[in-house]
Design a protein around this motif. Structure first.
Motif, short mmCIF file in Angstrom:
data_model
loop_
_atom_site.label_atom_id
_atom_site.label_comp_id
_atom_site.label_asym_id
_atom_site.label_seq_id
_atom_site.Cartn_x
_atom_site.Cartn_y
_atom_site.Cartn_z
N TYR A 260 -17.73 15.56 -0.92
CA TYR A 260 -18.39 15.05 -2.13
C TYR A 260 -19.88 14.89 -1.90
CZ TYR A 260 -13.68 13.98 -3.67
OH TYR A 260 -12.38 14.09 -4.03
N MET B 242 -13.61 5.37 -11.98
CA MET B 242 -12.51 5.26 -11.02
C MET B 242 -11.37 4.35 -11.46
SD MET B 242 -14.15 5.48 -7.24
CE MET B 242 -12.72 6.38 -6.63
N CYS C 144 -2.95 1.52 -9.61
CA CYS C 144 -2.46 2.10 -8.35
C CYS C 144 -1.17 2.89 -8.53
CB CYS C 144 -2.23 1.00 -7.32
SG CYS C 144 -3.76 0.30 -6.71
N HIS D 289 -0.65 7.21 -12.13
CA HIS D 289 -0.28 8.39 -11.34
C HIS D 289 1.18 8.77 -11.60
CE1 HIS D 289 -3.98 7.23 -9.56
NE2 HIS D 289 -3.45 6.19 -8.94
N ALA E 148 -11.25 1.62 -3.64
CA ALA E 148 -11.07 2.98 -4.15
C ALA E 148 -12.28 3.85 -3.83
CB ALA E 148 -10.82 2.95 -5.66
N LYS F 59 -12.46 7.06 -1.17
CA LYS F 59 -12.78 8.42 -1.60
C LYS F 59 -13.97 8.99 -0.81
CE LYS F 59 -14.19 11.05 -5.66
NZ LYS F 59 -14.35 11.06 -7.10
N TYR G 63 -11.78 11.83 0.61
CA TYR G 63 -10.40 12.10 0.16
C TYR G 63 -10.38 13.10 -1.01
CZ TYR G 63 -6.16 11.83 -2.43
OH TYR G 63 -5.04 12.20 -3.11
N HIS G 64 -9.56 14.12 -0.87
CA HIS G 64 -9.36 15.09 -1.95
C HIS G 64 -7.88 15.13 -2.31
CE1 HIS G 64 -13.39 17.03 -1.99
NE2 HIS G 64 -13.45 16.48 -0.81
N CYS H 79 -4.89 3.67 -5.44
CA CYS H 79 -5.75 3.69 -6.62
C CYS H 79 -6.27 5.12 -6.86
CB CYS H 79 -6.91 2.72 -6.42
SG CYS H 79 -7.78 2.35 -7.94
N ASN H 80 -6.40 5.89 -5.78
CA ASN H 80 -6.83 7.29 -5.90
C ASN H 80 -5.66 8.26 -6.11
OD1 ASN H 80 -9.89 7.86 -5.26
ND2 ASN H 80 -9.31 6.12 -3.98
N ALA I 288 -3.32 8.89 -3.97
CA ALA I 288 -3.13 9.63 -2.72
C ALA I 288 -1.74 9.42 -2.14
CB ALA I 288 -4.19 9.17 -1.71
#
Ligand code: WTA
Length: 656
Positions: free
Chosen positions: A27, A56, A90, A94, A293, A297, A302-303, A329-330, A332
């Motif tokens: 990023y 986010m 979180c 998702h 979060a 990232k 983090y991707h 939260c992302n 992942a």
């Protein structure tokens, strides 16, 4: 002290191969880009954090004010009018989008017992538990103690509480019954969530028995909810004790999330301070979640599709932020590791990196030093090519361990992120950004966006503005994930963090800033000792020793240790009538009983007298020098009330 003696140019590591310019593109791609973004974040914090919060987090109701209050009054407030729910952020969002995506990989103590939990399943379990909590009469603002081993149900417990606005207070499962009792009492927890037993490194921990002892003196506890981890026979008293599986089965797998204000408490986490009494650090919903979060990232780059492996325990802040809230939260996939780096063999970490194709791996320097001692042959033979970012946390990492991690684990192709932060800061505040910031082994490098670290002269409190300076580390302006208070003790919060250097947040650490503006954390300046990344208080261990019937006086010090950064040594005197019946082992057991095994002193010396000033103050500095075998540097002994005791102390330590 200047940092010129460090040959910094030679140690500068450029951004490594797997991050330039291979996919996924980091990023933040260059030092120039970092510097530009950092500058913007400092000159326009409202724009910066406001945009990040909108991007986010999912808001039930948008905020209007980004930040208000400050360090002078201790009334820091972020995103004041906003409403949101941490669990919705979180899990729900998702689960809606991608219910089959794996949220948690549970790597159990025994290597063949992994479990995979999808976002869809996680949502249903969280809702069943939330409905169970509701049926027990628990509601927003109550506190619940979580004393669980590293099982996925621990994450379910965090999130079920957060779904209802119940403040979770997680107590590391290595704490003793007495330590657990104190934390339950301080938070007036109404429920304890625990397990029958725990398993770690092939050993059984009698978790429920410890809880039974603790709750005997906790009148606020109405029930103990027990997750069945091993299935062994355990003492069980219904209806006070409830089985997790029986209760959850009664409830439907959906529960409406409680809409919370940004500043509503999310959790409490007890940590050691300068006095004997642990403090309940309180984090609030929006600011903490955003800090977790955003740093997750950017610090770990983090991707989507990455597999994130943080080896910490959920009982500490690292587990809260980088096993649970940051990754989830992302959206992942996060690894929950129940075992130790050496069980069943010292290859365990690398086995699981290979098995789960972990992309970011995060552990403590002590674990790296330990594995380095075991030898590189334990790393060889595993495919570690999935790794892009490898991180450390909790203590300074020495350059030798850093280089080993870089070469043997990272194959010189991964970025190392040495992340500096604290329970109170909620998330990393000084850390490299992979792909952007060249690293120097042993330095946490540069501040995260929006963080303005300052080096203060410890005596005058003046800001040391140039480079090449040493002092104490403070932060100039509030950031979202800063803890807001100490539970029921705002005075102590002000005294500890905001009053010593007016207008700043004081970390309690000393620091150097080198000629390139890089930060080098030196260690604590208060009575906190860092042992293997665990934070312990000398006062807390001393008071544990003093509660033993034989002990008259105790002085606890941190002594430099090659493996664990510091080791605890204790000097005690005994009451005369117990002098023949008490030995060192009894006293070590006492600390294990009052705090927990991880706080047990490495050495205890029973002595006739402690070095004191004429006014009766124990001189720990002298004990430290003697323990570190630096008797030639004892300094001025003329202030001692009885200098003649020193040779005896030296002899005692030498002969031990
Ligand atoms: C120390 C852990 C050097 C520091 C996240 C801090 C570190 C205390 C580093 C907080 C690091 C943490 N380099 N020292 N990268 N990270 N520390 O609250 O002394 O358990 O004040 O939080 O650990 O410990 P805590």
């Amino acid at each position: 002290m200047s940092t010129d003696h460090l040959n910094i140019e030679v140690m500068l590591h450029p951004v490594p191969e797997r991050l330039t310019p291979s996919t996924p593109t980091p990023y933040v791609n260059s030092m120039e880009q970092y510097q530009k973004l950092y500058k913007e974040s400092i000159t326009h914090p409202t724009l910066f954090w406001g945009k990040l919060a909108k991007d986010m987090l999912h808001w039930h109701k948008p905020f209007e004010t980004v930040v208000s209050g400050g360090f002078l009054e201790g009334d820091v407030t972020w995103f004041a009018e906003g409403e949101l729910n941490a669990t919705y952020n979180c899990v729900d969002r998702h689960a809606k989008e991608n219910p089959d995506k794996i949220a948690i990989i549970y790597e159990a103590d025994e290597p063949d017992q992994s479990r995979y939990i999808s976002y869809g399943v996680l949502l249903r379990d969280v809702c069943r538990l939330a409905n169970t909590l509701k049926s027990l009469g628990l509601k927003k603002g109550d506190t619940v103690a979580i004393y669980l081993p590293m099982v996925p149900e621990a994450v379910v417990a965090f999130l079920a509480c957060a779904r209802l606005g119940i403040i979770h207070s997680v107590v590391f499962a290595g704490f003793s019954a007495e330590a657990l009792r104190d934390r339950i009492q301080d938070a007036s927890s109404r429920l304890v969530i625990t397990a029958d037993e725990g398993r770690r490194g092939g050993k059984t921990i009698h978790t429920k028995k410890i809880v039974d002892t603790a709750v005997k003196e906790c009148p606020t506890v109405e029930h103990v909810l027990v997750f069945r981890r091993t299935g062994s026979e355990i003492p069980f008293k219904a209806p006070y004790d409830l089985w997790w599986h029986e209760e959850l089965e009664k409830h439907r797998p959906y529960c409406v999330p409680e809409v919370m204000n940004s500043e509503d408490p999310l959790f409490l986490l007890y940590t050691s301070g300068s006095t004997g009494k642990p403090k309940g650090i309180l984090h609030t919903t929006a600011g903490y979640l955003l800090g977790a979060a955003a740093t997750f990232k950017y610090v770990f780059d983090y991707h989507p599709n990455d597999i994130f492996g943080c080896m910490a325990d959920i009982g500490w802040i690292t587990g809260h932020t980088y096993i649970v809230y940051g990754p989830l939260c992302n959206g992942a996939t996060t690894v929950l590791f129940e075992s130790t780096p050496v069980y069943p063999t010292p290859s365990r970490y690398w086995q699981i990196v290979d098995k789960h194709k972990i992309t970011q791996f995060y552990t403590a320097p002590t674990a790296i030093r330990l594995l380095r001692r075991h030898g590189r042959e334990h790393v060889e033979g595993y495919d570690l090519s999935s790794l892009r970012v490898i991180g450390t946390v909790g203590e300074p990492i020495n350059p030798e361990a850093w280089e080993w991690y870089y070469e043997v684990v990272g194959k010189k192709k991964c970025a190392i992120v040495d992340t500096y932060w604290q329970t109170e800061t909620g998330a990393a505040i000084i850390s490299p950004l992979p792909g952007a910031i060249p690293t120097k082994p042993g330095s946490a490098t540069l501040p995260f966006f929006g963080i303005e670290p300052v080096v203060l002269d410890p005596i005058t409190g003046q800001e040391l503005k140039s480079n090449n300076v040493e002092g104490v580390l403070a932060v100039k302006k509030p950031w979202p994930s800063l803890a807001r208070t100490i539970y029921n003790n705002h005075h102590r919060y002000l005294d500890t963090y905001l009053s010593q250097y007016k207008g700043y947040y004081f970390t309690g650490d000393s620091v150097g800033r080198d000629k390139d503006g890089y930060y080098w954390i030196r260690g604590r300046v208060d009575d906190v000792i860092n042992v293997a990344g665990h934070r312990l208080s000398t006062a807390e261990i001393e008071s544990a020793l003093i509660t033993h019937e034989s002990v008259a006086e105790a002085a606890v010090i941190g002594v430099k240790d090659d493996l664990t950064t510091n080791a605890i040594h204790a000097f005690t005197t005994l009451k005369p009538r117990f002098a023949d019946t008490t030995d060192e082992k009894d006293l070590i057991l006492q600390v294990r009983k009052v705090i927990g095994p991880f706080a047990a002193p490495k050495k205890i010396y029973i002595v006739n007298d402690l070095p004191k000033t004429r006014s009766g103050k124990i001189m720990r500095r002298i004990l430290r020098k003697i323990s570190e075998k630096e008797e030639d540097q004892l300094g001025d002994l003329s202030t001692l009330s009885d200098p003649s005791i020193i040779p005896t102390l030296i002899e005692k330590v030498r002969n031990s």
